[in-house]
Design a protein around this motif. Structure first.
Motif: not given
Length: 498
Positions: A217-224
């Motif tokens: 979840f945090v990895a996806k937020r970092k991408m965004l």
């Protein structure tokens, strides 16, 4: 008054006649420490931390310790106890110590009876010297006879030793029961430690799954561009921590299983065992009043028998100051030809009474008596120490159980609040109102408090086991012992499975 002998003796009429001839003993009057010390120490109505515990009937002295572990209602624990009884080598060794003590008592008792022996021999010799007092030639001697010796024990020296050895055999039986009680308690403690590990392992497995999802979840937020690299690193750190702690718990679980394997007499490589996590349904432990410790605890019963044995030994020391009377007799046939052996002219017999009087021993007999008097006083003090230790163990266990109950309730509330903080912080992070440091800290705190709650629950189970052991075992007086206390001079069979 408690029964003084757990093992009953059945004497024949012949034995009664022998004892009547042998006279009385010089054993000092026995002051039972249960009456002179134990009851006085325990003359209080209740332990101070016993509030809230149930109450049940207590067994009589000498009754075997019941299957106390059944209060937990766990079939897996029952199976482990059964294996322990059948295969544990320490239980088997304790059984054989009882048998050795029983046989030693039999050896002592045999000294009260006449000892009969046979002296049968053939002898052939020759005379070749002209200087010999008899004519030269070859001579044959045939002898068939019986000899007997009997110590009349007029002053009870042997009887005192018999009584001592009987008491020591009874003490060994109590120690056998104590060994079983201690091993059963170890099995139960290891079993609940294993269940605690299972509870923590399941929690960590669930936590690890959540940590993996959180990292994604945090990895996806970092991408965004809604999270930083620090946030992702913290998520990865928490995942790694959970995986490491899970490995540590798996190692602890294997160690618990190995210890259980040894306790039930199995090789760890062949012992496979699975159990469920801990439940919160703790058993209700029956309570006792303090004086019942003297009826329950096998180590206290063994200590009392050792005091009795030491007191009996003083009687044999006192008898050593008096004369010892014994009778030696023999009857037989002797002839120089075998065909004349059973003739009337070949019969010979003799009786020889002997009296031994200790005139001068340079203080040896007196010193021996003083030594055994000191040994008696030592056993009395050891008995007192056993009683005090029993009181301390019960009081400590009751105190621990009482305080742990309140502590667990507070710990459960703390865990609940920590989970609420974790959920609230997670929602705030998803809305952008909190950074990931607050989320990771809340998750770590929630996991810490939940694991502490599980550890405390496991400690409560083990403290229940400690209390049962300190109370001397089970409460059922109807169960048969694993080692039947038959007549001391009857050979007992090994318990089933030994």
């Amino acid at each position: 008054m408690l029964r003084k002998n757990i093992v009953k003796f059945s004497e024949s009429s012949a034995a009664a006649a022998v004892l009547a001839l042998c006279g009385c003993t010089m054993i000092p009057d026995y002051e039972n420490p249960e009456e002179t010390y134990g009851r006085a120490q325990l003359d209080i109505p209740e332990f101070k931390h016993a509030d809230g515990l149930g109450k049940s009937a207590s067994p009589a002295d000498g009754q075997p310790k019941g299957s106390w572990w059944k209060i937990f209602g766990d079939s897996r624990l029952d199976a482990l106890m059964d294996l322990c009884d059948k295969r544990n080598p320490d239980i088997a060794a304790a059984f054989h110590r009882v048998e050795r003590a029983r046989e030693a008592a039999m050896m002592s008792r045999s000294e009260l009876y006449p000892h009969l022996s046979s002296a049968d021999y053939y002898k052939r010799d020759g005379r070749s010297s002209v200087q010999a007092p008899v004519a030269t030639g070859t001579y044959h001697s045939w002898v068939v006879g019986l000899g007997t010796t009997w110590d009349l024990d007029l002053f009870g020296r042997i009887q005192s030793l018999v009584i001592r050895d009987r008491a020591l055999a009874e003490a060994s039986y109590h120690l056998y029961q104590n060994t079983m009680l201690a091993l059963h308690a170890r099995v139960a403690s290891e079993y609940f430690a294993l269940r605690q590990c299972e509870s923590e392992i399941r929690l960590l497995q669930q936590t690890l799954e959540v940590r993996k999802k959180q990292r994604d979840f945090v990895a996806k937020r970092k991408m965004l561009k809604f999270a930083s690299g620090v946030d992702l690193s913290r998520a990865q750190l928490q995942e790694s921590e959970a995986a490491s702690e899970l490995k540590s718990l798996l190692r602890r679980r294997d160690a618990c299983v190995n210890r259980l394997a040894i306790l039930v007499g199995e090789s760890p490589s062949k012992f496979k065992f699975e159990c469920a996590p801990l439940s919160e349904s703790l058993p209700k432990i029956p309570a006792v009043v303090p004086s019942e410790l003297l009826e329950r605890r096998p180590d206290i019963a063994a200590a009392e028998r050792e005091v009795f044995a030491a007191n009996a030994k003083i009687g044999s020391d006192t008898a050593a100051f008096f004369p010892t009377v014994s009778i030696t007799g023999d009857v037989g046939f002797g002839a120089n030809k075998i065909e004349n052996l059973l003739g009337a002219s070949a019969l010979a017999w003799g009786v020889s009474p002997q009296v031994y009087i200790p005139v001068f021993q340079a203080g040896k007999i007196y010193a021996q008596k003083q030594t055994d008097l000191a040994a008696y006083r030592e056993t009395v003090e050891r008995y007192k120490s056993k009683v005090l230790a029993a009181i301390e163990e019960v009081e400590t266990s009751l105190s621990n159980i009482s305080h742990m109950r309140g502590e667990y309730e507070e710990r459960a509330r703390t865990t609940n609040f920590a989970k609420q903080v974790q959920n609230f912080t997670q929602r705030e992070y998803e809305l952008g109102n909190q950074d990931y440091f607050a989320v990771s800290d809340a998750q770590r705190q929630a996991l810490l408090h939940e694991r502490e709650q599980i550890k405390l629950l496991g400690a409560r189970y083990r403290e229940c086991v400690a209390l049962v052991m300190s109370l001397g075992g089970g409460w059922s007086s109807s169960e048969s012992p694993q080692l039947s206390p038959k007549g001391m001079y009857e050979r007992a069979d090994m318990p089933e499975g030994k």
